[in-house]
Design a protein around this motif. Structure first.
Motif, mmCIF file in Angstrom:
data_model
loop_
_atom_site.group_PDB
_atom_site.id
_atom_site.type_symbol
_atom_site.label_atom_id
_atom_site.label_comp_id
_atom_site.label_asym_id
_atom_site.label_seq_id
_atom_site.Cartn_x
_atom_site.Cartn_y
_atom_site.Cartn_z
ATOM 1 N N UNK A 185 0.820 -1.215 0.000
ATOM 2 C CA UNK A 185 0.000 0.000 0.000
ATOM 3 C C UNK A 185 0.854 1.265 0.000
ATOM 4 N N UNK A 186 2.026 1.200 0.583
ATOM 5 C CA UNK A 186 2.913 2.353 0.609
ATOM 6 C C UNK A 186 3.642 2.398 -0.732
ATOM 7 N N UNK A 244 -0.900 9.894 10.254
ATOM 8 C CA UNK A 244 -0.423 8.519 10.426
ATOM 9 C C UNK A 244 -1.228 7.579 9.528
ATOM 10 N N UNK A 245 -0.661 6.430 9.193
ATOM 11 C CA UNK A 245 -1.394 5.472 8.351
ATOM 12 C C UNK A 245 -2.696 5.033 9.018
ATOM 13 N N UNK A 246 -3.714 4.847 8.209
ATOM 14 C CA UNK A 246 -5.025 4.449 8.703
ATOM 15 C C UNK A 246 -5.336 3.045 8.195
ATOM 16 N N UNK A 247 -5.321 2.076 9.070
ATOM 17 C CA UNK A 247 -5.598 0.703 8.675
ATOM 18 C C UNK A 247 -4.575 0.143 7.703
ATOM 19 N N UNK A 299 -1.437 4.367 3.736
ATOM 20 C CA UNK A 299 -0.749 5.639 3.996
ATOM 21 C C UNK A 299 -1.683 6.818 3.772
ATOM 22 N N UNK A 300 -1.470 7.882 4.522
ATOM 23 C CA UNK A 300 -2.283 9.094 4.410
ATOM 24 C C UNK A 300 -1.438 10.337 4.141
ATOM 25 N N UNK A 301 -0.129 10.202 4.148
ATOM 26 C CA UNK A 301 0.778 11.358 4.117
ATOM 27 C C UNK A 301 1.694 11.236 2.902
ATOM 28 N N UNK A 359 -3.595 13.218 -2.345
ATOM 29 C CA UNK A 359 -3.883 12.096 -1.457
ATOM 30 C C UNK A 359 -3.094 10.873 -1.908
ATOM 31 N N UNK A 360 -2.962 9.944 -1.019
ATOM 32 C CA UNK A 360 -2.259 8.710 -1.321
ATOM 33 C C UNK A 360 -3.192 7.754 -2.058
ATOM 34 N N UNK A 361 -2.695 7.079 -3.078
ATOM 35 C CA UNK A 361 -3.536 6.087 -3.765
ATOM 36 C C UNK A 361 -3.825 4.907 -2.845
ATOM 37 N N UNK A 362 -5.005 4.400 -2.951
ATOM 38 C CA UNK A 362 -5.421 3.292 -2.074
ATOM 39 C C UNK A 362 -5.110 1.966 -2.701
#
Length: 182
Positions: free
Chosen positions: A16-17, A96-99, A102-104, A179-182
């Motif tokens: 995911x990162x 901070x990462x959510x589940x 990444x969010x940042x 935003x970070x790609x999911x």
């Protein structure tokens, strides 16, 4: 079985990162917050110490002028507040990462690093200028009171260097980078 499931979950988190949102991105954001506070407080401490030495030296001969000569110390302390403001603004924007997602973004992280360095190093330069001018200025004002207004003007221009850094740092910290790609 437990080791296999934890390894699969770890592989999913690492996957995911991506390149836009690496796991190391928050490090750069936190370094920006730290740099703002550390460098601005170094400038404030230097300005306070250097001006304080001048005030003490001048106070031996003219103790009645001590309170009038405290202005450089106050102005140096304001530089530390600028660094604190930048550190709080940057620190609150780090996500901070959510589940495991990444969010940042790296873009935001580098913006926050640049923001902290801009504000912190501007504060360091302003604090050094305030300290040098404050030291010489209060000693000179004790000998010739007409120099007081000139000293205050020079201190204002030195303080403006820190204010410019604060303004640019706040502008730089406002860029989110998407935003970070999911």
């Amino acid at each position: 079985l437990l080791d296999l499931s934890s390894n699969i979950r770890l592989a999913m988190v690492v996957e995911n990162f991506g390149e836009a949102c690496p796991a190391s991105a928050p490090f750069f954001g936190f370094m920006g917050a730290a740099a703002a506070l550390i460098f601005a407080n170094l400038g404030a401490a230097y300005g306070t110490a250097k001006s304080g030495v001048g005030i003490c030296s001048m106070g031996v001969m003219h103790p009645g002028l001590i309170m009038k000569s405290i202005i450089p110390v106050v102005m140096a302390g304001v530089i530390g507040i600028y660094g604190f403001i930048i550190a709080v603004v940057v620190g609150t924007k780090i996500k901070e990462p959510n589940g495991g997602n990444p969010q940042y973004t790296l873009f935001a992280a580098f913006g926050h690093l640049g923001s902290g360095l801009t504000g912190g190093l501007s504060g360091l330069a302003a604090g050094m200028a305030i300290g040098i001018v404050g030291d010489a200025g209060v000693r000179a004002t004790a000998q010739q009171p007409k120099l007081f207004v000139g000293m205050i003007l020079i201190l204002i221009f030195a303080e403006a260097l820190g204010l410019y850094g604060l303004i640019v740092a706040l502008i730089m910290s406002s860029s989110t980078g998407g935003t970070c790609p999911v």
